[in-house]
Design an enzyme around this catalytic site. Structure first.
Site, PDB file in Angstrom:
ATOM      1  N   ASP A 106     -10.772  -7.711  -2.961  1.00 47.75           N
ATOM      2  CA  ASP A 106     -11.142  -6.334  -4.633  1.00 47.75           C
ATOM      3  C   ASP A 106     -10.618  -7.346  -5.545  1.00 47.75           C
ATOM      4  OD1 ASP A 106     -12.570  -4.675  -2.930  1.00 47.75           O
ATOM      5  OD2 ASP A 106     -10.740  -3.681  -2.641  1.00 47.75           O
ATOM      6  N   ARG A 108       6.179  -0.632  -5.005  1.00 47.25           N
ATOM      7  CA  ARG A 108       5.295   0.163  -5.917  1.00 47.25           C
ATOM      8  C   ARG A 108       5.669  -0.585  -7.706  1.00 47.25           C
ATOM      9  NH1 ARG A 108       1.682  -2.449  -2.066  1.00 47.25           N
ATOM     10  NH2 ARG A 108       0.220  -1.308  -1.952  1.00 47.25           N
ATOM     11  N   SER A 143      -7.957  -1.644   6.242  1.00 49.65           N
ATOM     12  CA  SER A 143      -7.540  -1.720   5.054  1.00 49.65           C
ATOM     13  C   SER A 143      -5.373  -1.743   5.463  1.00 49.65           C
ATOM     14  CB  SER A 143      -7.590  -0.232   3.750  1.00 49.65           C
ATOM     15  OG  SER A 143      -6.202  -1.400   2.783  1.00 49.65           O
TER      16      SER A 143
HETATM   17  N1  ARG Z   1      -1.141   5.827   2.213  1.00 44.71           N
HETATM   18  C1  ARG Z   1       0.670   4.844   2.077  1.00 44.71           C
HETATM   19  C2  ARG Z   1       1.045   5.453   1.135  1.00 44.71           C
HETATM   20  O1  ARG Z   1       0.413   6.123  -0.117  1.00 44.71           O
HETATM   21  C3  ARG Z   1       0.054   3.845   2.591  1.00 44.71           C
HETATM   22  C4  ARG Z   1      -0.546   3.040   1.251  1.00 44.71           C
HETATM   23  C5  ARG Z   1      -1.056   1.503   1.770  1.00 44.71           C
HETATM   24  N2  ARG Z   1      -1.250   0.798   0.421  1.00 44.71           N
HETATM   25  C6  ARG Z   1      -2.919   0.193   0.459  1.00 44.71           C
HETATM   26  N3  ARG Z   1      -3.808  -0.316  -0.485  1.00 44.71           N
HETATM   27  N4  ARG Z   1      -3.717  -0.400   1.683  1.00 44.71           N
HETATM   28  O2  ARG Z   1       2.107   5.056   1.253  1.00 44.71           O
END
Ligand code: ARG
Length: 408
Positions: A20, A102, A182
């Site tokens: 991506d 993040r 993912s």
């Molecule tokens: N559901 C989890 C969260 O919101 C994991 C997110 C994983 N992110 C990804 N881009 N695969 O923290």
């Protein structure tokens, strides 16, 4: 490969090296006119040398510049440490692996943007997840003047379509893009979504897991590890002093070998949907289990009760992308203050998927053997209990006499 100068100026993209974001480099320059600077941030997800290859791939995909930031210690000391002090588990289960990284990643995108005089940053999130919220709300808190682009969300191509789009332009697609899942990874754990995992009735295939052994393959003898804490943070493993990053990495391997840290859950996302998530967090589960136990030993009970009430709120705040907010800062002060006397050691047995506390000690434990014991060393004054119980039950007794009807 695009080399022309974009009319929209410079943009810093959070680059993972995956399909991506590789395609996004080209799309942002072709469709939006940006000169893309790719920024790969190491929070402990990569093998040694891997991010150098990722950097080269960004250039091959058309980035005007590509930088790698080693943020592994910063992630441990400024993010994971908060999660440990606050026993942060979203919905009581998820150690916030992605949610913790993040705000750090966004902060680095912003400083890279400042260094390169860029007016925009970009992330590769879709419109369905929490990560877009975390990136964008962090940017709103720290750099409200910057534009945030979300190419994947805006453009909405399926996986197949973006592979075709890349092939048409000769963009080198990463080999691993064949994985049906993912994945997001860092020092604190690994997350997996998509593919067959979207059926919450289906048991995750073994291939989903990387950091934890299947129970059938774990050793038949338990391992025992002693974790030493100072001011609420782990500082030793079996007596050996380690910095937080090394300690977590080492413990991850040891606990993962015994299948500790697999989490299969239905999660409430901020965007309103429920999703099925698979996590592997051997070190996180082990450290949090030990830390909580040591708090029980060392923390005064009124403080402990208030802290438990605030922990859920704190985890939710992190999950919801509100890391850089006044409430988070205020709760940090509470959490830090609560950890002053969380000092000591916890013995943990790692066996067949479980991290079990089998012993704990502290020089400043509030556990007092002579108050707790039922044998002759007993110093607890039993005569005082009689008056205490009478007063404690007094309102109940008055109520019973006057009203006395429990209803129902
Ligand atoms: N559901 C989890 C969260 O919101 C994991 C997110 C994983 N992110 C990804 N881009 N695969 O923290």
């Amino acid at each position: 490969m695009s080399t022309q100068t974009g009319h929209a100026g410079r943009l810093v993209l959070a680059y993972s090296g995956g399909l991506d974001t590789s395609v996004a480099i080209r799309w942002l320059s072709e469709q939006k006119g940006y000169d893309v600077i790719a920024c790969a941030i190491d929070v402990g997800q990569a093998q040694p040398g891997e991010l150098e290859r990722v950097r080269q791939r960004a250039l091959d995909c058309g980035a005007v510049e590509a930088v790698v930031v080693d943020a592994r210690d910063e992630f441990a000391d400024d993010f994971v440490a908060h999660a440990i002090r606050s026993n942060a588990l979203y919905m009581g289960k998820y150690p916030l692996v992605s949610a913790l990284s993040r705000p750090l990643i966004t902060n680095h995108l912003i400083s890279t943007a400042r260094e390169h005089d860029a007016a925009a940053i970009a992330h590769g999130c879709t419109g369905k997840g929490n990560d877009q919220v975390r990136f964008e709300v962090t940017a709103m808190a720290l750099a409200p003047d910057l534009t945030v682009e979300a190419p994947i969300r805006e453009w909405g191509l399926s996986r197949e379509a973006s592979i075709a789009w890349a092939n048409e332009r000769g963009i080198p697609i990463p080999v691993r893009s064949s994985s049906p899942y993912s994945i997001d990874e860092n020092l604190w754990g690994r997350t997996a979504e998509c593919g067959i995992l979207e059926d919450p009735w289906v048991q995750p295939p073994e291939e989903v897991y990387e950091r934890t052994r299947a129970l059938a393959d774990t050793p038949d003898e338990p391992d025992e590890v002693v974790i030493g804490f100072r001011e609420g943070l782990p500082v030793t493993l079996d007596g050996k002093e380690l910095d937080l990053r090394s300690l977590v990495a080492e413990l991850d391997q040891r606990a993962g070998a015994h299948g500790v840290g697999r989490i299969d859950m239905i999660e409430d996302r901020l965007v309103g949907i429920k999703s099925r998530e698979i996590y592997e967090c051997p070190a996180a589960i082990t450290v949090l289990t030990a830390h909580r136990d040591l708090e029980d030993l060392c923390m005064e009970q009124e403080l402990a009760q208030e802290k438990r009430a605030l922990e859920g709120r704190y985890a939710q705040l992190i999950y919801n992308g509100l890391w850089f907010t006044p409430l988070k800062v205020a709760l940090d002060a509470f959490m830090a203050s609560s950890q002053r006397f969380v000092v000591g050691e916890v013995r943990i047995q790692l066996f067949k998927g479980a991290a079990t506390v089998v012993g704990r000690r502290s020089d400043i434990a509030l556990y007092d053997h002579d108050l707790a014991t039922y044998d002759e060393a007993d110093r607890f004054d039993h005569t005082q209990a009689e008056g205490f119980v009478r007063l404690w039950g007094l309102p109940t007794k008055v109520w019973s006499r006057r009203q006395g009807d429990i209803g129902g």
